[in-house]
Design an enzyme around this catalytic site. Structure first.
Site: not given
Ligand code: VGL
Ligand code: ZN
Length: 217
Positions: A19, A162, A117
Protein backbone atom coordinates in the site's frame (compact mmCIF):
# COMPACT_ATOMS: atom_id res chain seq x y z
CA UNK A 1 24.87 -11.01 -8.88
CA UNK A 2 25.25 -12.66 -5.47
CA UNK A 3 24.92 -11.50 -1.91
CA UNK A 4 27.22 -13.13 0.69
CA UNK A 5 24.34 -14.49 2.71
CA UNK A 6 22.22 -15.30 -0.30
CA UNK A 7 19.28 -13.44 1.17
CA UNK A 8 16.63 -12.23 -1.26
CA UNK A 9 18.31 -13.84 -4.20
CA UNK A 10 16.80 -17.24 -4.51
CA UNK A 11 13.94 -17.73 -6.88
CA UNK A 12 11.65 -18.55 -3.94
CA UNK A 13 12.01 -15.04 -2.43
CA UNK A 14 9.54 -12.22 -2.98
CA UNK A 15 9.33 -8.63 -1.79
CA UNK A 16 5.74 -7.66 -0.98
CA UNK A 17 5.33 -3.87 -1.02
CA UNK A 18 2.22 -2.96 0.93
CA UNK A 19 0.00 0.00 0.00
CA UNK A 20 2.65 2.58 -0.90
CA UNK A 21 -0.07 4.90 -2.19
CA UNK A 22 -0.60 8.65 -2.20
CA UNK A 23 -3.36 8.61 0.41
CA UNK A 24 -1.01 7.00 2.93
CA UNK A 25 1.73 9.58 2.31
CA UNK A 26 1.96 13.14 3.69
CA UNK A 27 -0.78 15.25 2.09
CA UNK A 28 -2.97 12.16 1.57
CA UNK A 29 -6.33 11.38 3.13
CA UNK A 30 -4.96 8.88 5.67
CA UNK A 31 -1.39 10.09 5.84
CA UNK A 32 1.09 7.90 7.68
CA UNK A 33 3.72 10.16 9.27
CA UNK A 34 6.82 10.15 7.05
CA UNK A 35 5.25 7.49 4.84
CA UNK A 36 6.99 8.88 1.76
CA UNK A 37 10.43 8.57 3.39
CA UNK A 38 10.64 4.87 2.66
CA UNK A 39 10.30 5.13 -1.12
CA UNK A 40 14.06 5.26 -1.94
CA UNK A 41 14.81 2.26 0.29
CA UNK A 42 11.85 0.32 -1.09
CA UNK A 43 13.09 1.00 -4.63
CA UNK A 44 16.56 -0.28 -3.72
CA UNK A 45 15.10 -3.41 -2.17
CA UNK A 46 12.87 -4.04 -5.17
CA UNK A 47 15.92 -3.91 -7.43
CA UNK A 48 17.51 -6.71 -5.36
CA UNK A 49 14.62 -9.16 -5.34
CA UNK A 50 13.87 -11.79 -7.95
CA UNK A 51 10.13 -11.22 -7.47
CA UNK A 52 8.17 -8.13 -6.47
CA UNK A 53 4.47 -7.92 -5.62
CA UNK A 54 2.62 -4.66 -4.95
CA UNK A 55 -0.58 -4.39 -2.97
CA UNK A 56 -3.04 -1.57 -3.53
CA UNK A 57 -5.77 -0.58 -1.08
CA UNK A 58 -8.73 -0.18 -3.45
CA UNK A 59 -12.06 0.84 -1.95
CA UNK A 60 -15.34 1.70 -3.67
CA UNK A 61 -16.78 5.07 -2.60
CA UNK A 62 -19.00 4.69 0.47
CA UNK A 63 -16.88 1.78 1.75
CA UNK A 64 -18.03 0.44 5.12
CA UNK A 65 -14.62 1.20 6.67
CA UNK A 66 -15.13 4.92 6.03
CA UNK A 67 -16.42 6.98 8.98
CA UNK A 68 -18.42 8.95 6.42
CA UNK A 69 -20.54 5.84 5.79
CA UNK A 70 -21.70 5.87 9.44
CA UNK A 71 -23.65 9.03 10.34
CA UNK A 72 -22.47 10.58 13.59
CA UNK A 73 -19.17 8.65 13.61
CA UNK A 74 -15.70 10.13 13.39
CA UNK A 75 -12.51 8.74 11.88
CA UNK A 76 -10.51 6.50 14.24
CA UNK A 77 -13.58 5.51 16.24
CA UNK A 78 -14.04 1.76 16.56
CA UNK A 79 -17.38 0.10 15.79
CA UNK A 80 -18.81 -3.40 15.66
CA UNK A 81 -19.65 -4.76 12.23
CA UNK A 82 -21.12 -8.19 11.55
CA UNK A 83 -17.58 -9.58 11.17
CA UNK A 84 -16.19 -7.94 14.32
CA UNK A 85 -14.56 -4.69 15.37
CA UNK A 86 -13.56 -2.22 12.72
CA UNK A 87 -11.63 1.04 12.99
CA UNK A 88 -13.36 3.79 11.01
CA UNK A 89 -11.07 5.65 8.64
CA UNK A 90 -11.23 8.87 6.67
CA UNK A 91 -12.27 8.20 3.06
CA UNK A 92 -9.09 6.92 1.39
CA UNK A 93 -7.82 4.97 -1.61
CA UNK A 94 -11.07 5.30 -3.50
CA UNK A 95 -10.89 3.32 -6.74
CA UNK A 96 -9.64 5.36 -9.65
CA UNK A 97 -8.65 8.44 -7.64
CA UNK A 98 -5.21 10.01 -7.38
CA UNK A 99 -5.09 9.08 -3.71
CA UNK A 100 -5.30 5.42 -4.66
CA UNK A 101 -2.38 5.65 -7.09
CA UNK A 102 1.07 4.49 -6.06
CA UNK A 103 3.52 7.14 -4.83
CA UNK A 104 4.88 8.74 -8.01
CA UNK A 105 8.50 7.93 -7.09
CA UNK A 106 7.80 4.24 -6.49
CA UNK A 107 9.33 2.15 -9.24
CA UNK A 108 6.46 -0.10 -10.18
CA UNK A 109 7.66 -1.50 -13.50
CA UNK A 110 9.32 -4.57 -11.99
CA UNK A 111 6.26 -5.71 -10.06
CA UNK A 112 4.94 -9.04 -11.34
CA UNK A 113 1.60 -8.69 -9.58
CA UNK A 114 -0.52 -5.81 -8.33
CA UNK A 115 -2.89 -7.26 -5.77
CA UNK A 116 -5.90 -5.04 -5.05
CA UNK A 117 -7.77 -5.45 -1.80
CA UNK A 118 -10.65 -3.88 0.08
CA UNK A 119 -12.80 -3.73 -3.05
CA UNK A 120 -15.85 -5.33 -1.43
CA UNK A 121 -17.99 -2.52 -0.09
CA UNK A 122 -18.95 -4.30 3.13
CA UNK A 123 -15.60 -5.89 4.06
CA UNK A 124 -12.33 -4.14 4.80
CA UNK A 125 -9.06 -5.92 4.04
CA UNK A 126 -5.92 -4.96 5.90
CA UNK A 127 -4.23 -8.20 5.00
CA UNK A 128 -2.99 -9.02 1.52
CA UNK A 129 -4.06 -12.62 2.16
CA UNK A 130 -7.42 -12.53 3.91
CA UNK A 131 -10.12 -9.89 4.30
CA UNK A 132 -11.19 -8.53 7.69
CA UNK A 133 -14.03 -11.04 7.99
CA UNK A 134 -11.12 -13.51 8.36
CA UNK A 135 -12.88 -15.79 5.87
CA UNK A 136 -12.55 -14.31 2.41
CA UNK A 137 -9.19 -15.08 0.76
CA UNK A 138 -7.63 -12.62 -1.66
CA UNK A 139 -5.96 -15.41 -3.66
CA UNK A 140 -2.41 -14.28 -2.88
CA UNK A 141 -1.38 -17.44 -1.01
CA UNK A 142 -2.40 -19.60 -3.95
CA UNK A 143 -0.61 -17.34 -6.40
CA UNK A 144 2.62 -17.44 -4.42
CA UNK A 145 2.45 -21.19 -3.86
CA UNK A 146 1.79 -21.90 -7.50
CA UNK A 147 4.86 -19.87 -8.34
CA UNK A 148 6.94 -21.78 -5.79
CA UNK A 149 7.61 -18.68 -3.71
CA UNK A 150 8.26 -19.66 -0.11
CA UNK A 151 9.99 -16.70 1.54
CA UNK A 152 8.46 -13.25 1.88
CA UNK A 153 9.91 -9.90 2.86
CA UNK A 154 7.34 -7.21 3.59
CA UNK A 155 7.67 -3.45 3.55
CA UNK A 156 5.38 -0.45 3.03
CA UNK A 157 2.46 1.17 4.85
CA UNK A 158 1.28 0.97 7.47
CA UNK A 159 3.42 -1.14 9.82
CA UNK A 160 0.66 -1.50 12.38
CA UNK A 161 -2.22 -2.31 10.02
CA UNK A 162 -1.77 -3.65 6.53
CA UNK A 163 1.88 -4.69 6.90
CA UNK A 164 1.30 -6.46 10.22
CA UNK A 165 -1.90 -8.22 9.16
CA UNK A 166 -0.28 -9.33 5.92
CA UNK A 167 2.82 -10.62 7.70
CA UNK A 168 0.84 -12.56 10.29
CA UNK A 169 -1.38 -14.12 7.63
CA UNK A 170 1.59 -14.88 5.38
CA UNK A 171 3.28 -16.72 8.22
CA UNK A 172 0.05 -18.55 9.08
CA UNK A 173 -0.21 -19.63 5.44
CA UNK A 174 3.21 -21.28 5.76
CA UNK A 175 5.52 -18.68 4.21
CA UNK A 176 8.76 -17.76 5.94
CA UNK A 177 7.98 -14.10 6.60
CA UNK A 178 10.21 -11.14 7.50
CA UNK A 179 9.14 -7.52 7.96
CA UNK A 180 11.76 -4.96 6.97
CA UNK A 181 10.93 -2.35 9.58
CA UNK A 182 13.25 0.32 8.16
CA UNK A 183 11.18 0.20 4.98
CA UNK A 184 7.85 0.63 6.81
CA UNK A 185 6.10 3.48 8.62
CA UNK A 186 3.24 3.27 11.14
CA UNK A 187 -0.03 5.07 11.82
CA UNK A 188 0.60 4.39 15.54
CA UNK A 189 -2.61 5.47 17.20
CA UNK A 190 -3.91 4.12 20.52
CA UNK A 191 -0.93 1.80 21.00
CA UNK A 192 -1.45 0.11 17.64
CA UNK A 193 2.24 -0.13 16.74
CA UNK A 194 3.32 -1.76 19.98
CA UNK A 195 0.46 -4.25 19.74
CA UNK A 196 1.29 -5.04 16.12
CA UNK A 197 4.97 -5.64 16.90
CA UNK A 198 4.11 -7.93 19.80
CA UNK A 199 1.56 -9.88 17.77
CA UNK A 200 3.96 -10.30 14.85
CA UNK A 201 6.66 -11.61 17.20
CA UNK A 202 4.23 -14.06 18.78
CA UNK A 203 3.16 -15.25 15.34
CA UNK A 204 6.64 -16.21 14.18
CA UNK A 205 7.19 -13.25 11.90
CA UNK A 206 10.85 -12.19 11.77
CA UNK A 207 11.36 -8.47 12.41
CA UNK A 208 14.38 -7.02 10.64
CA UNK A 209 15.17 -3.51 11.82
CA UNK A 210 18.27 -3.05 9.67
CA UNK A 211 18.20 -1.58 6.23
CA UNK A 212 18.96 -4.82 4.44
CA UNK A 213 21.99 -5.42 2.25
CA UNK A 214 23.73 -2.61 0.39
CA UNK A 215 22.46 -1.95 -3.11
CA UNK A 216 23.97 -4.03 -5.88
CA UNK A 217 26.97 -2.73 -7.75
C1 VGL B 1 -4.52 0.67 5.79
C2 VGL B 1 -6.08 1.49 7.22
C3 VGL B 1 -7.06 1.38 6.25
C4 VGL B 1 -3.08 0.28 5.55
C5 VGL B 1 -5.46 0.54 4.79
O1 VGL B 1 -2.66 0.21 4.38
O2 VGL B 1 -2.37 0.05 6.56
N1 VGL B 1 -4.82 1.13 6.99
N2 VGL B 1 -6.73 0.92 5.04
ZN1 ZN C 1 -8.16 1.00 3.48
Amino acid sequence: MARPNGRYLDDDCALIIIDLQNDFCPGGALAVPKGDEIVPLVNRLAAEFPHVVLTQDWHPSGHLSFASAHPGRQPFEVIELDYGTQVLWPDHCVQGTRGAEFHPALEVAKAELVLRKGFRKAIDSYSAFCENDRRTPTGLAGYLRERQIRRLWLCGLATDYCVAYSAIDGRAAGFETTVLLAACRAIDQAGSLELAIRTMQQSGVVLDDGTGPPPAG
